[in-house]
Design an enzyme around this catalytic site. Sequence first.
Site, PDB file in Angstrom:
ATOM      1  N   LYS A  31       6.560   9.904 -16.648  1.00  0.00           N
ATOM      2  CA  LYS A  31       5.664   8.852 -16.385  1.00  0.00           C
ATOM      3  C   LYS A  31       4.147   8.836 -17.440  1.00  0.00           C
ATOM      4  CE  LYS A  31       8.192   8.091 -12.020  1.00  0.00           C
ATOM      5  NZ  LYS A  31       8.226   7.985 -10.353  1.00  0.00           N
TER       6      LYS A  31
ATOM      7  N   ASN B  55       4.893   1.528   3.220  1.00  0.00           N
ATOM      8  CA  ASN B  55       5.628   3.064   2.803  1.00  0.00           C
ATOM      9  C   ASN B  55       4.652   3.497   3.901  1.00  0.00           C
ATOM     10  OD1 ASN B  55       3.328   3.609   1.392  1.00  0.00           O
ATOM     11  ND2 ASN B  55       3.941   2.357   0.134  1.00  0.00           N
TER      12      ASN B  55
ATOM     13  N   ASP C  78       6.317  -0.616  -4.757  1.00  0.00           N
ATOM     14  CA  ASP C  78       7.401  -1.476  -6.313  1.00  0.00           C
ATOM     15  C   ASP C  78       8.126  -2.884  -5.883  1.00  0.00           C
ATOM     16  OD1 ASP C  78       6.273   0.697  -7.898  1.00  0.00           O
ATOM     17  OD2 ASP C  78       8.687   2.042  -6.306  1.00  0.00           O
TER      18      ASP C  78
ATOM     19  N   PHE D 297       0.091   9.112  -9.663  1.00  0.00           N
ATOM     20  CA  PHE D 297       0.132  10.492  -9.252  1.00  0.00           C
ATOM     21  C   PHE D 297       2.342   9.930  -9.182  1.00  0.00           C
ATOM     22  CE2 PHE D 297      -2.100  13.171  -6.282  1.00  0.00           C
ATOM     23  CZ  PHE D 297      -3.141  13.081  -6.799  1.00  0.00           C
TER      24      PHE D 297
ATOM     25  N   LYS E 151       3.556   5.731 -18.865  1.00  0.00           N
ATOM     26  CA  LYS E 151       2.272   5.234 -18.323  1.00  0.00           C
ATOM     27  C   LYS E 151       1.126   5.106 -19.579  1.00  0.00           C
ATOM     28  CE  LYS E 151       4.320   3.583 -14.183  1.00  0.00           C
ATOM     29  NZ  LYS E 151       4.095   3.462 -12.716  1.00  0.00           N
TER      30      LYS E 151
ATOM     31  N   LYS F 184       6.440 -16.963  11.505  1.00  0.00           N
ATOM     32  CA  LYS F 184       6.849 -15.740  11.837  1.00  0.00           C
ATOM     33  C   LYS F 184       8.597 -17.087  12.588  1.00  0.00           C
ATOM     34  CE  LYS F 184       7.838 -12.205  15.574  1.00  0.00           C
ATOM     35  NZ  LYS F 184       7.460 -12.578  17.296  1.00  0.00           N
TER      36      LYS F 184
END
Length: 401
Positions: free
Chosen positions: A338, A210, A279, A324, A342, A289
């Site tokens: 959240k 990401n 995630d 975050f 959490k 490969k």
Amino acid sequence: MTVFSGKNIVVCVTGSIAAFKTAIWVSDLAKEEALVHVIMSRSAEKFITPLTFGALSGNLVHTDMFMGEANNSMAHIDLGRDADIVVIAPASANTIAKLAAGFADNLITTTVLATRAPVLVFPAMNSRMYDNPATVRNIEILKGLGFTVINPGSGMMACKEEGQGRLPDWDLAKECLAAALAKQDLAGRRILVTAGPTREAIDPARFLGNRSSGKMGYALARCAKRRGAQVILVSGPTALSQPHGVERVDVKSAREMAKAVHFHAEDCDVIIKAAAVADYRPETSFTEKVKKEGIDLNLALIQNPDILFELGKKKKQGQVLVGFAAESENLRQEGQRKLDRKNLDLIAVNDISATSSGFEVDTNKVLLIDRSGEQQLPLTTKDGTADLILDRIVSILEGKL
Ligand code: CTP
């Protein structure tokens, strides 16, 4: 806004070939909006001119106790009295000896005698001079007097000898100055910070990742260290250099990050999960490969463990858990959801749709939500944001929220 903004910093330059390096320090401090006042010894002027420091600091350079600039015969008192910090860089063997003996024979020694601000001494000289018992003794005396003496670096010196005596690089020196200026409200606290992206291997050459650069997590680690904390940084792959004085554990995948975090979490007072954990990961990671010829590839993805969720389940009494959230819409609702799900004490919600905050950029604008309410932080540098988040964490630790 940085830790240096508006701070009155007196930089004393003494006679050493390393004096030219201090020009870079002064230049950067001025860029960070510090008010920099340079004092040069007579010997320093043999190595570099006052004009250089004057241009870089934007202030008159002081060279003489009796120069009477602006009819000020009290420069030796004023400079020391108004300083937030006094830095002696490079500090020659001669100036170190004079300071150890309490001399008041020039503007540098008198300023140091007159100040109540922290004094940071950066010795820089030939390694034989540095190792000489007289210098070793004088440095010990300075430490005993409450000065902070920063060990010089090792390597090839201007005299073509190898040894210890080099002025440290600015990035290290800057952290020493920042720590001396910062409040020490996290002293004695152990803080775990995660940062960066994770990489989920598809095959030996490819991965899912990401856009996280790690900048926010690294800023938190750096600022917590400056404020006196013992910091462990669990970092996914980033291009950032290790913050000084921080223990870094490098990981690649979410599962590696989970292992490292759970290993260290137990002993920590605060855990800040700034990392952008993937995630999902490919169900199968190919050992060789994957060749494209003749096949269309469909990747089946499975969920990674939610590290923060697991931490929330086993949170110890008094431990502060900070998450975050990277969101493109419904920031407040998603943050609150959240925080609750959490079992967090604080969540910093990033608006990733804004160009000046979130991924890759040097600035950030976050919404903080905790059990007592919310606080919209202003758009500022990631270091500035880190300090504001740490302020909130300190309040939680001290039971004020
Ligand atoms: N996080 C984590 N482990 C994961 C995913 C996320 O520890 N597998 C942590 C992140 O480090 C962050 C917080 O959870 O502190 C929220 O991450 P985010 O990706 O915004 O939320 P998710 O819970 O993954 O929810 P969603 O992606 O569905 O919005």
